[in-house]
Scaffold this motif. Structure first.
Motif, PDB file in Angstrom:
ATOM      1  N   VAL A  84       0.898  -1.347  -0.126  1.00  0.00           N
ATOM      2  CA  VAL A  84      -0.112   0.065  -0.034  1.00  0.00           C
ATOM      3  C   VAL A  84       1.094   1.339   0.048  1.00  0.00           C
ATOM      4  CG1 VAL A  84      -1.957   1.196   1.155  1.00  0.00           C
ATOM      5  CG2 VAL A  84      -1.769  -1.512   1.344  1.00  0.00           C
ATOM      6  N   ILE A  85       0.572   2.310  -0.996  1.00  0.00           N
ATOM      7  CA  ILE A  85       1.223   3.437  -0.999  1.00  0.00           C
ATOM      8  C   ILE A  85       0.251   4.386  -0.129  1.00  0.00           C
ATOM      9  CG2 ILE A  85       1.838   5.333  -2.540  1.00  0.00           C
ATOM     10  CD1 ILE A  85       1.869   3.090  -4.999  1.00  0.00           C
ATOM     11  N   PHE A  86       0.934   5.152   0.910  1.00  0.00           N
ATOM     12  CA  PHE A  86       0.384   6.068   1.475  1.00  0.00           C
ATOM     13  C   PHE A  86       0.824   7.474   1.228  1.00  0.00           C
ATOM     14  CE2 PHE A  86       0.564   2.470   4.143  1.00  0.00           C
ATOM     15  CZ  PHE A  86      -0.795   1.969   4.397  1.00  0.00           C
ATOM     16  N   GLY A  87      -0.103   8.431   0.434  1.00  0.00           N
ATOM     17  CA  GLY A  87       0.627   9.813  -0.047  1.00  0.00           C
ATOM     18  C   GLY A  87      -0.469  10.803  -0.022  1.00  0.00           C
ATOM     19  N   ILE A  88      -0.026  11.922   0.012  1.00  0.00           N
ATOM     20  CA  ILE A  88      -0.970  13.045  -0.356  1.00  0.00           C
ATOM     21  C   ILE A  88      -1.318  13.001  -1.872  1.00  0.00           C
ATOM     22  CG2 ILE A  88      -1.117  15.652  -0.423  1.00  0.00           C
ATOM     23  CD1 ILE A  88      -1.638  14.685   2.554  1.00  0.00           C
ATOM     24  N   PRO A  89      -2.435  13.599  -2.100  1.00  0.00           N
ATOM     25  CA  PRO A  89      -2.640  13.662  -3.627  1.00  0.00           C
ATOM     26  C   PRO A  89      -1.949  14.493  -4.235  1.00  0.00           C
ATOM     27  CG  PRO A  89      -4.895  13.816  -2.427  1.00  0.00           C
ATOM     28  CD  PRO A  89      -3.735  13.666  -1.320  1.00  0.00           C
ATOM     29  N   LYS A  90      -1.320  14.235  -5.426  1.00  0.00           N
ATOM     30  CA  LYS A  90      -0.473  14.771  -6.333  1.00  0.00           C
ATOM     31  C   LYS A  90       0.822  14.624  -5.802  1.00  0.00           C
ATOM     32  CE  LYS A  90      -2.059  15.860  -9.462  1.00  0.00           C
ATOM     33  NZ  LYS A  90      -2.374  15.036 -10.742  1.00  0.00           N
ATOM     34  N   SER A  91       1.044  13.557  -5.085  1.00  0.00           N
ATOM     35  CA  SER A  91       2.758  13.321  -4.929  1.00  0.00           C
ATOM     36  C   SER A  91       3.094  12.382  -5.883  1.00  0.00           C
ATOM     37  CB  SER A  91       2.725  12.914  -3.384  1.00  0.00           C
ATOM     38  OG  SER A  91       2.355  13.784  -2.394  1.00  0.00           O
ATOM     39  N   GLY A  92       2.691  11.776  -6.655  1.00  0.00           N
ATOM     40  CA  GLY A  92       3.255  10.723  -7.518  1.00  0.00           C
ATOM     41  C   GLY A  92       2.596   9.406  -7.318  1.00  0.00           C
ATOM     42  N   ASN A  93       1.578   9.279  -6.621  1.00  0.00           N
ATOM     43  CA  ASN A  93       1.102   8.053  -5.920  1.00  0.00           C
ATOM     44  C   ASN A  93       0.707   7.114  -7.158  1.00  0.00           C
ATOM     45  OD1 ASN A  93       0.511   8.640  -3.042  1.00  0.00           O
ATOM     46  ND2 ASN A  93      -0.555  10.426  -4.083  1.00  0.00           N
ATOM     47  N   VAL A  94       0.078   7.472  -8.209  1.00  0.00           N
ATOM     48  CA  VAL A  94      -0.255   6.665  -9.293  1.00  0.00           C
ATOM     49  C   VAL A  94       0.896   6.225 -10.100  1.00  0.00           C
ATOM     50  CG1 VAL A  94      -1.657   6.553 -11.491  1.00  0.00           C
ATOM     51  CG2 VAL A  94      -2.512   7.797  -9.695  1.00  0.00           C
ATOM     52  N   TRP A  95       1.912   7.004 -10.319  1.00  0.00           N
ATOM     53  CA  TRP A  95       3.057   6.560 -10.854  1.00  0.00           C
ATOM     54  C   TRP A  95       3.683   5.461 -10.139  1.00  0.00           C
ATOM     55  CZ3 TRP A  95       8.362   9.423 -10.435  1.00  0.00           C
ATOM     56  CH2 TRP A  95       9.250   8.826 -11.102  1.00  0.00           C
ATOM     57  N   LEU A  96       3.876   5.644  -8.824  1.00  0.00           N
ATOM     58  CA  LEU A  96       4.666   4.746  -8.076  1.00  0.00           C
ATOM     59  C   LEU A  96       3.707   3.362  -8.006  1.00  0.00           C
ATOM     60  CD1 LEU A  96       6.839   3.918  -6.261  1.00  0.00           C
ATOM     61  CD2 LEU A  96       5.990   4.820  -4.387  1.00  0.00           C
TER      62      LEU A  96
END
Length: 317
Positions: A84-96
Motif C-alpha cells: 500500500v502506498i500512503f501519500g497526499i494527492p498529487k505526490s506521484g502515487n499513481v506513478w509509483l
C-alpha cells in the motif's frame, strides 16, 4: 434438464469426476487456509514486549519501535496481502503504483474497497482505524513530495475536465479562490496534511521521496524493495521504469484498478512551484506550513526571494 444436486454439484454424465475434482480443490483450499500461519506469528518480534505494535496491519510498528516488523514476510504467506502506498494527492502515487505493479508483477487494487484481493494499491487516507487494523496491509511506502509542488500540481489538475466532472460542486477559478477558500478549508484538514506523512513514517512505513524517485527511479525502487526484505531484479525494474516514463503516461494515461486519464499526469518537475505559485500565497504557505517543510528538508524560498528583491531595489537606488 438435470437439476443441480447438493451444494450445486453437477450430476451429468461425467459429473462425478468433475465433482470429485471440485471437492478436492475445495478441501485443498480450505486446508491451505487452515495451515496458513497467523499474521502476527510471521512478524519480526525483536525488542521488548512493550514495543509490540497494537495494530493488526503488519505494515505498522509500535510508535516507539525502530525496526520494520514485516521485514522478509512474503506476500504469499498472508491472505490477500497488499503493498500500500500512503501519500497526499498529487505526490506521484499513481506513478509509483504503476511502477510497483510492473516491477512485482502484481495486480493494481483499491486497497480500501478490495479487502479480499492481493496487489498494489494506494490510499490518501491519513492514519486512522480504517487502515490500522487491516491484516492484509503487509508492506507499504510513505510517499513524500515537496508540498508546494504538490499544491501546484493539484491546482492545475483541478482545472481538468476529469476533475470537474468528478467534482461538479467545485467552482474555484483562480489561485486566491482555490487556496484560501478550498485548499486550506477542505483539503488540508481532510487529509490531515501537516501530520499525514509524519505519522506513517513514525510507524515504520518506509519513506520514498518523490524528488529522489524522479532523479533515480531504479535506485529508489530497488532500495524500497530491499527494505521490505523482498528480492528484486535490476532488469525487471529497468523495464518497469521504461514502461512508465511520465512523458508516455501524459500521452496515453494508464489502466490500473481504474482508468487514469492522460490529463492526470503532469511533467513531474521538481521546484516548478517557484514559477507558478503567486508570491502572496507562497509566503503564506511557507509561514503556515514551515514545520512541515522543515521536517522533510524543504527550504523556504519566499523569504529568500523577498530578500533578493529588496537587495536588488537597494542597489538600483
Amino acid at each position: 434438464m438435470q437439476e443441480a444436486g447438493a451444494a450445486g454439484f453437477d450430476h451429468g454424465p461425467d459429473g462425478g469426476a468433475r465433482n470429485e475434482i471440485g471437492f478436492r480443490a475445495m478441501v485443498e483450499m480450505d486446508t491451505k487456509e487452515l495451515n496458513r500461519p497467523s499474521v502476527e506469528s510471521l512478524m519480526n518480534s525483536a525488542g521488548p514486549p512493550m514495543y509490540r505494535a497494537s495494530y493488526k496491519a503488519p505494515v505498522f510498528n509500535h510508535d516507539l519501535s525502530y525496526w520494520y516488523r514485516a521485514y522478509g514476510v512474503k506476500l504469499a504467506d498472508v491472505r490477500a496481502a497488499k503493498v500500500v502506498i500512503f501519500g497526499i494527492p498529487k505526490s506521484g502515487n499513481v506513478w509509483l503504483q504503476s511502477l510497483l505493479c510492473d516491477t512485482l508483477g502484481l495486480t493494481p487494487v483499491d486497497p480500501m474497497a478490495q479487502p479480499d484481493v492481493s496487489g498494489v494499491g494506494m490510499t490518501h487516507l491519513p492514519f486512522c482505524p480504517a487502515v490500522a487494523d487491516r491484516e492484509d496491509f503487509l508492506h507499504g511506502v510513505c510517499l513524500v513530495r515537496d508540498p508546494r509542488d504538490a499544491l501546484t500540481s493539484l491546482y492545475h489538475y483541478s482545472k481538468t475536465a476529469h476533475f470537474r466532472t468528478a467534482r461538479p460542486e467545485f467552482h474555484y477559478e483562480d489561485w486566491d479562490e482555490f487556496y484560501y477558500e478550498w485548499y486550506l478549508s477542505r483539503f488540508v484538514p481532510g487529509f490531515d496534511m501537516p501530520a499525514h506523512s509524519e505519522k506513517y513514517a513514525r510507524l515504520g512505513v518506509p519513506v520514498v521521496r518523490f524528488e529522489s524517485l524522479r532523479r533515480n527511479a531504479a535506485r529508489e525502487v530497488m532500495r524500497l524493495i530491499k527494505r521490505w526484505g523482498m528480492a528484486a531484479d535490476e532488469q525487471v525494474i529497468a523495464d518497469a521504469i521504461k514502461r512508465n516514463e511520465i512523458s508516455e503516461l501524459q500521452k496515453s494515461g494508464k489502466s490500473l484498478n481504474v482508468e487514469v486519464p492522460s490529463s492526470h499526469f503532469r511533467a513531474g518537475h521538481v521546484g516548478s512551484f517557484k514559477l507558478e505559485i503567486p508570491d502572496e500565497i507562497l509566503v503564506d504557505f511557507e509561514h503556515r506550513f514551515g514545520h512541515l517543510l522543515s521536517r522533510w528538508g524543504y527550504q523556504p524560498v519566499a523569504t529568500v526571494r523577498s530578500a533578493n528583491d529588496d537587495r536588488t531595489a537597494t542597489c538600483a537606488t
